[in-house]
Write a protein that holds these residues in place. Structure first.
Motif, PDB file in Angstrom:
ATOM      1  N   PRO A  96       0.843  -1.207   0.000  1.00  0.00           N
ATOM      2  CA  PRO A  96       0.000   0.000   0.000  1.00  0.00           C
ATOM      3  C   PRO A  96       0.874   1.251   0.000  1.00  0.00           C
ATOM      4  O   PRO A  96       2.007   1.219   0.479  1.00  0.00           O
ATOM      5  N   GLU A  97       0.310   2.345  -0.509  1.00  0.00           N
ATOM      6  CA  GLU A  97       1.069   3.597  -0.613  1.00  0.00           C
ATOM      7  C   GLU A  97       1.649   4.032   0.739  1.00  0.00           C
ATOM      8  O   GLU A  97       2.793   4.482   0.833  1.00  0.00           O
TER       9      GLU A  97
ATOM     10  N   ASP B 240      -3.537   6.723  -0.503  1.00  0.00           N
ATOM     11  CA  ASP B 240      -4.754   5.997  -0.861  1.00  0.00           C
ATOM     12  C   ASP B 240      -5.244   5.209   0.364  1.00  0.00           C
ATOM     13  O   ASP B 240      -4.514   5.031   1.337  1.00  0.00           O
ATOM     14  N   ARG B 241      -6.492   4.706   0.311  1.00  0.00           N
ATOM     15  CA  ARG B 241      -7.137   4.221   1.521  1.00  0.00           C
ATOM     16  C   ARG B 241      -6.801   2.770   1.856  1.00  0.00           C
ATOM     17  O   ARG B 241      -7.337   2.217   2.820  1.00  0.00           O
ATOM     18  N   SER B 242      -5.913   2.124   1.089  1.00  0.00           N
ATOM     19  CA  SER B 242      -5.570   0.732   1.401  1.00  0.00           C
ATOM     20  C   SER B 242      -4.807   0.634   2.723  1.00  0.00           C
ATOM     21  O   SER B 242      -4.750  -0.421   3.337  1.00  0.00           O
ATOM     22  N   ALA B 243      -4.231   1.735   3.162  1.00  0.00           N
ATOM     23  CA  ALA B 243      -3.573   1.810   4.464  1.00  0.00           C
ATOM     24  C   ALA B 243      -3.461   3.293   4.782  1.00  0.00           C
ATOM     25  O   ALA B 243      -3.599   4.126   3.897  1.00  0.00           O
TER      26      ALA B 243
ATOM     27  N   ASP C 235      -2.493  -0.833   8.217  1.00  0.00           N
ATOM     28  CA  ASP C 235      -3.408  -1.284   7.162  1.00  0.00           C
ATOM     29  C   ASP C 235      -4.725  -1.789   7.744  1.00  0.00           C
ATOM     30  O   ASP C 235      -5.525  -2.375   7.052  1.00  0.00           O
TER      31      ASP C 235
END
Ligand code: ZN
Ligand code: ZN
Length: 221
Positions: free
Chosen positions: A20-21, A130-133, A202
């Motif tokens: 994740p970003e 971004d919302r992945s983490a 995350d």
């Protein structure tokens, strides 16, 4: 002197572009501070590059054998893209508290950070990923603590200034703590210097006392 480093899994994930970003940001920041992990990353990049090259060669050879050239052209473009990515290495460490990759997110050094109080003198600034983490900067006054909590996923914490300790160890500038589902801890900043960390998670943390648990949705921890 850095004592706590990135795991092989994180370095491989970073090299392969699978993180994740928010985790990429922590990894890139640590690498910009740590010669040892930068060297390990280069070896993972070399292995990944070799694997990519050999699998692309197979595909291109197969395609050329049947006389097509559009796939070969596509593969050449992918290869060029891969080379570009590998050239986009983290910048060397700059002056100031924030390492280069982090300073680019913040748009400057510490004076550009917009802190929000989260209680007990602790402040945070959530970074745009971004919302992945999620990634945040934490400011923990010397001697203050982060409430006792567990983790549902993985939490990476990189120390930028000062130091903190929990039941597992002491973490100083450049050190990275990797906490997972099985870990519960109550980090406390060392006396003397206020502690500034970059933390990425995350999944939401699990707080063991009621008040932080109630505030969690507000604080987006
Ligand atoms: Zn390292
Ligand atoms: Zn934690």
């Amino acid at each position: 002197m850095i004592r706590h480093h990135l795991s092989d899994a994180l370095l491989m994930g970073y090299s392969a572009g699978q993180l994740p970003e928010a985790f990429n940001l922590v990894v890139a920041s640590h690498i910009s501070m740590c010669d040892e992990c930068r060297a390990r990353l280069e070896s993972f990049d070399a292995v990944g590059g070799a694997l990519l090259e050999s699998s692309l060669d197979d595909v291109v050879e197969t395609e050329q054998a049947v006389g097509g050239d559009s796939l070969a052209a596509t593969m050449a473009r992918i290869r060029a893209g891969g080379d570009q990515l590998r050239k986009a290495q983290p910048a060397p460490r700059r002056q100031g508290i924030l390492p280069g990759p982090l300073a680019r997110y913040v748009g400057g050094d510490l004076d550009a950070v917009r802190w929000r109080p989260v209680g007990g003198g602790v402040r945070q600034a959530i970074l745009p990923t971004d919302r992945s983490a999620s990634a945040r900067l934490l400011y923990i006054p010397a001697g203050a603590g982060v409430p006792d909590h567990g983790h549902q996923g993985t939490e990476l914490t990189l120390v930028l200034q000062g130091a903190f300790s929990d039941s597992t160890d002491r973490f100083g500038p450049g050190d990275i703590e990797i906490a997972t589902e099985v870990d519960e801890h109550s980090p406390v900043a060392e006396a003397g210097v206020d502690c500034i960390c970059l933390a990425a998670t995350d999944a939401p943390l699990r707080f063991n006392t009621l008040l932080p648990r109630m505030l969690q949705p507000l604080l987006r921890i």
